[in-house]
Motif scaffolding. Sequence first.
Motif: not given
Length: 631
Positions: A115, A120, A570
């Motif tokens: 990450r 992202k 996420e």
Amino acid sequence: MARRLLTAFKFHSKTLNDFHHFGSRCAYQNLSICSKRNKASTAATAQPINEQEDVKDLETTPDPAFARIDTSFDDAQEAFKSKTNSELIRAYLVLQSCAVKPLVDYNKQLLAFGRKFLGKTLFEKFMKGTFYGQFVAGKDIDEIKPIAERNKSYGVKSILDYSVEMDLSREQAKDVEMDAVASVGDKGYAANDEADLANRFQGHRDFGDRRDNVMSARTYFYKDEAMCDENLQHFINGIDAVSGATNATGFAAVKLTALGRPQFLLQLSEVLARVRRYYETLASGYGTGKLQMADFERHLKSFKVGKEERQKWFTILDITGDGEIDLLDWHNLLEINLGLAKLLQIPNLKTGKLEPLVDALTDKEEEQMMNMLRRMDTIATYGKQKDVRVMIDAEQTYFQPAINRLCMEMMRKYNKDKAIIFNTYQCYLKDAHNMITLDLALSKRENFHFGAKLVRGAYLEQERDRAATLGYEDPINPSYEATTAMYEKVLTEVMQSIQERPKGDIAVMVASHNEDTVRFTLQKMQEYNIRSTDRLICFGQLLGMCDQVSFMLGQAGYSVYKYVPYGPVEEVLPYLSRRATENNTMLAKAKKERRLLRQELLRRFASLKFFYRPTPPAVSPLDAMQGKTSA
């Protein structure tokens, strides 16, 4: 339902000091309540059964699905004909990665690094092309629908599961959990009385992170009532998704710890455990396993209860009217309101004093309890309106007595016409067969449909560690083989009940990746003349795993489901982390799946099918079964 459950739970914590002032008026009121219920139940069970019409007709011709299925589950071409080449390559690489122990052991750290390093946008693209794409259907309903529709065209339906979890460290999880299970009420029973139950049904910081040593189950932590309302909305959205994406052929999965403070589940579980132990102590004392009227009268007489009142109490509890109180009768304690306060003061076998069963509830705790019950009722009501079945997931054993009881309450209310609510039974538990036998008997006695999902269980290591540390009996079967035997015993019990009751009264899902368990089920279906077209028994596996079983069953004509997780990339990372761990621990099964994937890829490339595209059958197995009872 919520108000009745609250009343049943409250009566022993708020009115326990009135033992010596308890009068026959209250007993008479409760006798009237129970008599009404008995009349309804008797009317339902007294109907004559025409075995030629109401009981399932025995089929004399072979089940065509059983004739078509290759129970070796070794036909790679048949298993993966619904998959593109790129999907097969992704599945092979992901499952192969799960076999690399360092990658699995450090998967959380690697995901966090990914990450941070990729950012992202790139990280999400990478995950969708690998682990997320393999095990998660999409972020929302729109992304789920194409996968659900394609699977359905090959005979595989969907159980939608919103798999978002709070991303907490272990210490944060423990802090949140201990706040959620704390009660400011005073204990109503002596601390040294039945210490194993007292320890079992309360929070302990060492086991506050309920994710520890858990692979296949997602975990909800309680933050506040607003978060529970958010979870409720996610479950409602899931029901809408099932109704829209699967044309009401699927299930929506629900976890009760998402709907309220777990403290309530702990307290109610403790009540149920103490009530059951009290009954077993009484019954064993008389040597029959049941309480006869004379025995029960002697017991009440020792508490200075008058003869007329003793007879009324026996009538209240003996709901079958057979002159005996068995364990199923005894569970009627929590169906009757304030009048049974006297009996819910359990004598301390060491001191001889009467003591209440649970903590008193504060006004705030009472409100939180009502909120939880309201959310459950909302989900069940909405599921019935949308004709979508609701599957209540099993959880840890210190929550499970309450979850099981609440689930049966919902069945009683919503399963009048067909099975809308399904309960989950964990067959690694020593008590699994006893539990499902009692619940089957209750559904038969009260004339409602029974729905069940059978699983092995997801909390084995955690349950054993907790029992050993806190000093109560290990609830888990002693070995893998014992769990297999229990699973088969439970499944056989269900099939016998299907055979004995009117067709459609019972529906069960065999949720297992174990090929031997699936083969056992198919064979037993043949023995008990339960056909694939009856739609009384279905199968379930996780998305992205065990496709050689799911799709071969579905394409043969059996009712089969995939557990379909969804949610933003996420927010489902904890779920993906567990999938990697689970595949690493099931090396033999994953090894076979990788072999079949490799075999099918080589076959396609050898036959120059470099751009293979699945061609769904003109008539799907599900459409071919249209008009049949759905399981």
